[in-house]
Write a protein that holds these residues in place. Structure first.
Motif, short mmCIF file in Angstrom:
data_model
loop_
_atom_site.label_atom_id
_atom_site.label_comp_id
_atom_site.label_asym_id
_atom_site.label_seq_id
_atom_site.Cartn_x
_atom_site.Cartn_y
_atom_site.Cartn_z
N ASN A 36 -29.29 11.27 -18.34
CA ASN A 36 -28.44 11.35 -19.52
C ASN A 36 -29.02 10.41 -20.56
N ARG A 37 -28.24 10.04 -21.54
CA ARG A 37 -28.69 9.09 -22.56
C ARG A 37 -27.73 7.90 -22.63
N ASN A 60 -31.90 7.03 -17.81
CA ASN A 60 -30.99 6.72 -18.91
C ASN A 60 -31.66 5.63 -19.73
#
Length: 101
Positions: A36-37, A60
């Motif tokens: 994800n970020r 991430n």
């Protein structure tokens, strides 16, 4: 949500920080937030997840160090947390991780 055992939110391009409130999911056994970020630090509140067996956070943009409360899950109460993965080669300092990316 108190009976939730697995939470898989990987690969969803989530942004922001990991909510400290996840630490209140007392029955959680698997938490997978990789790819994800997500940014910021890993909340120490995750160390309250005494049933946690798997925590996967790599891919991430996390920073800081793995909280000692989370590392303690590998050794206290029989050490249920047997799979702990994060980007610890460059982003998160983690002496207790089982794998580093």
């Amino acid at each position: 949500l108190s009976s939730l055992e697995t939470l898989f939110l990987f690969g969803n391009q989530l942004i922001g920080t990991i909510p400290a409130e996840l630490g209140a999911l007392s029955s959680l056994r698997e938490l997978r937030l990789y790819d994800n970020r997500l940014t910021g630090t890993i909340p120490a509140e995750l160390g309250a997840l005494s049933s946690l067996e798997t925590l996967v956070l790599q891919s991430n943009n996390l920073s800081g160090s793995m909280p000692s409360d989370v590392c303690n899950l590998r050794t206290t109460n029989g050490g249920l947390l047997f799979f702990l993965v994060v980007d610890c080669k460059s982003e998160v300092a983690c002496s207790c991780c089982t794998a580093c990316f």
